[in-house]
Enzyme design. Structure first.
Site, mmCIF file in Angstrom:
data_model
loop_
_atom_site.group_PDB
_atom_site.id
_atom_site.type_symbol
_atom_site.label_atom_id
_atom_site.label_comp_id
_atom_site.label_asym_id
_atom_site.label_seq_id
_atom_site.Cartn_x
_atom_site.Cartn_y
_atom_site.Cartn_z
ATOM 1 N N ASN A 86 11.452 1.339 1.749
ATOM 2 C CA ASN A 86 10.290 1.517 2.594
ATOM 3 C C ASN A 86 10.578 2.621 3.601
ATOM 4 O O ASN A 86 11.709 2.719 4.103
ATOM 5 C CB ASN A 86 9.945 0.216 3.317
ATOM 6 N N ALA B 102 0.809 -1.228 0.000
ATOM 7 C CA ALA B 102 0.000 0.000 0.000
ATOM 8 C C ALA B 102 0.840 1.275 0.000
ATOM 9 O O ALA B 102 0.386 2.334 -0.439
ATOM 10 C CB ALA B 102 -0.942 -0.008 1.198
ATOM 11 N N HIS C 296 -4.109 -9.986 -3.590
ATOM 12 C CA HIS C 296 -5.305 -9.741 -2.760
ATOM 13 C C HIS C 296 -6.496 -9.288 -3.578
ATOM 14 O O HIS C 296 -7.448 -8.731 -3.035
ATOM 15 C CB HIS C 296 -4.969 -8.713 -1.662
ATOM 16 N N GLN D 94 0.222 -6.518 -3.384
ATOM 17 C CA GLN D 94 -0.811 -6.777 -2.369
ATOM 18 C C GLN D 94 -1.952 -5.781 -2.534
ATOM 19 O O GLN D 94 -2.972 -5.875 -1.861
ATOM 20 C CB GLN D 94 -0.214 -6.642 -0.965
HETATM 21 N N1 APR Z 1 7.259 6.137 0.711
HETATM 22 C C1 APR Z 1 7.875 5.054 1.252
HETATM 23 N N2 APR Z 1 7.248 4.155 2.068
HETATM 24 C C2 APR Z 1 5.944 4.393 2.335
HETATM 25 C C3 APR Z 1 5.234 5.490 1.809
HETATM 26 C C4 APR Z 1 5.960 6.383 0.960
HETATM 27 N N3 APR Z 1 5.373 7.459 0.408
HETATM 28 N N4 APR Z 1 3.956 5.440 2.282
HETATM 29 C C5 APR Z 1 3.874 4.346 3.078
HETATM 30 N N5 APR Z 1 5.066 3.718 3.108
HETATM 31 C C6 APR Z 1 5.382 2.467 3.809
HETATM 32 C C7 APR Z 1 5.076 2.510 5.292
HETATM 33 O O1 APR Z 1 6.251 2.828 6.016
HETATM 34 C C8 APR Z 1 4.609 1.085 5.593
HETATM 35 O O2 APR Z 1 5.636 0.307 6.202
HETATM 36 O O3 APR Z 1 4.549 1.468 3.252
HETATM 37 C C9 APR Z 1 4.259 0.476 4.231
HETATM 38 C C10 APR Z 1 2.799 0.108 4.112
HETATM 39 O O4 APR Z 1 2.539 -0.942 5.023
HETATM 40 P P1 APR Z 1 1.023 -1.374 5.299
HETATM 41 O O5 APR Z 1 0.206 -0.169 5.565
HETATM 42 O O6 APR Z 1 1.065 -2.469 6.314
HETATM 43 O O7 APR Z 1 0.516 -1.949 3.898
HETATM 44 P P2 APR Z 1 0.803 -3.398 3.289
HETATM 45 O O8 APR Z 1 2.130 -3.910 3.722
HETATM 46 O O9 APR Z 1 0.555 -3.302 1.837
HETATM 47 O O10 APR Z 1 -0.360 -4.290 3.963
HETATM 48 C C11 APR Z 1 -0.398 -5.637 3.559
HETATM 49 O O11 APR Z 1 -2.382 -5.935 4.889
HETATM 50 O O12 APR Z 1 -4.539 -5.541 5.636
HETATM 51 C C12 APR Z 1 -3.774 -6.181 4.707
HETATM 52 O O13 APR Z 1 -4.711 -6.801 2.673
HETATM 53 C C13 APR Z 1 -4.121 -5.727 3.310
HETATM 54 O O14 APR Z 1 -2.703 -5.870 1.356
HETATM 55 C C14 APR Z 1 -2.777 -5.393 2.699
HETATM 56 C C15 APR Z 1 -1.808 -6.118 3.610
#
Ligand code: APR
Length: 244
Positions: free
Chosen positions: A217, A27, A124, A106
């Site tokens: 990240n 995300a 997903h 994802q």
């Molecule tokens: N630049 C760099 N990193 C970023 C930015 C950005 N602009 N914006 C967010 N992030 C990083 C955050 O630091 C975070 O660690 O992206 C990561 C997003 O992590 P999550 O919010 O946990 O998203 P994700 O890993 O995709 O979640 C996985 O969880 O609920 C389920 O199905 C849902 O697919 C999702 C899964």
């Protein structure tokens, strides 16, 4: 040259030499498009709702409380006017240049395809696909957005469900095996914008055995120590400086 600039240059050198890149996204790659992620401070899972958002996007909640599910989902998960950002476009450009095997994502927002990526493994699912739980008639995300309350099939009246993997649901076997095959064939794996805490998605990282594992990240992840190149930065500070 700052440490970040040195790392970006190192990443550029890896991209220049790579022949079979696989991208793995979460995300975090869509936040620059205005779509909140889940676990950052301003993420969806920190929102105050009558139920924890992580429970709302579960199978049992979809079945037992469809009204509350659809209210949250239409309000927070349907960002149909979002546009791809520099990171999505870089990923698509690598594929167009014949350097990438595709992107394992994802994300359910469809922005990789909107940016031009053709080989997208949606672990997903996608908000863009919706179907009747009884007769399988399909519906667009726009149609869903315009419905009031619980969307019901125009053919048979049953509840419509998004083609999204909710908690307690399994992933699509063909998508999973396609994603694993791409990861196993890659010489470079680039992990972007994911906290790597949700399985089985996060476990796919272990199928990689190529030359360079790159992890970019903003926050720390449990796989940081596995990375050959770790860049803890915002994508807006990284991708505008890169070229394919
Ligand atoms: N630049 C760099 N990193 C970023 C930015 C950005 N602009 N914006 C967010 N992030 C990083 C955050 O630091 C975070 O660690 O992206 C990561 C997003 O992590 P999550 O919010 O946990 O998203 P994700 O890993 O995709 O979640 C996985 O969880 O609920 C389920 O199905 C849902 O697919 C999702 C899964």
């Amino acid at each position: 040259m700052s440490s970040l600039e040195e790392k970006i240059q190192e990443f550029q050198d890896i991209i220049d030499q790579a022949k079979h890149i696989v991208f793995f996204t979460g995300a975090g790659v869509s936040t620059d498009s205005g779509i909140p992620d889940f676990r950052s401070q301003d993420g969806l899972y920190h929102l105050k709702y009558s139920y924890p958002p992580e429970e709302i996007v579960s199978h049992h909640f979809f079945v037992e409380q469809p009204e509350a599910f659809w209210e949250f989902y239409k309000d927070k998960m349907l960002n149909l006017d979002a546009e791809p950002n520099t990171t999505h476009k870089f990923i698509a450009d690598c594929e167009a240049a014949g350097k990438s095997l595709g992107v394992v994502t994802q994300n359910i927002d469809g922005l990789h395809q909107k940016a031009g990526s053709k080989r997208v493994y949606e672990l997903h699912g996608s908000v863009l696909r919706n179907y009747c739980t009884s007769c399988s008639h399909s519906f667009s995300a726009r149609w869903i957005k315009e419905t009031h309350g619980v969307p019901r099939c125009t053919e048979c009246g049953a509840i419509v469900k998004p083609d999204v993997v909710l908690y307690e649901e399994g992933l699509s076997e063909p998508v999973l095996s396609g994603a694993i095959a791409a990861i196993q064939s890659a010489d470079v794996m680039v992990i972007l914008g994911t906290s790597l805490v949700v399985y089985p998605a996060a476990g796919l990282v272990n199928y990689f055995s190529g030359k360079h594992l790159v992890l970019i990240n903003r926050d720390v992840t449990p796989y940081d120590s596995n990375a050959d190149l770790l860049i803890q930065a915002s994508f807006s500070d990284v991708f505008p400086k890169l070229h394919v």
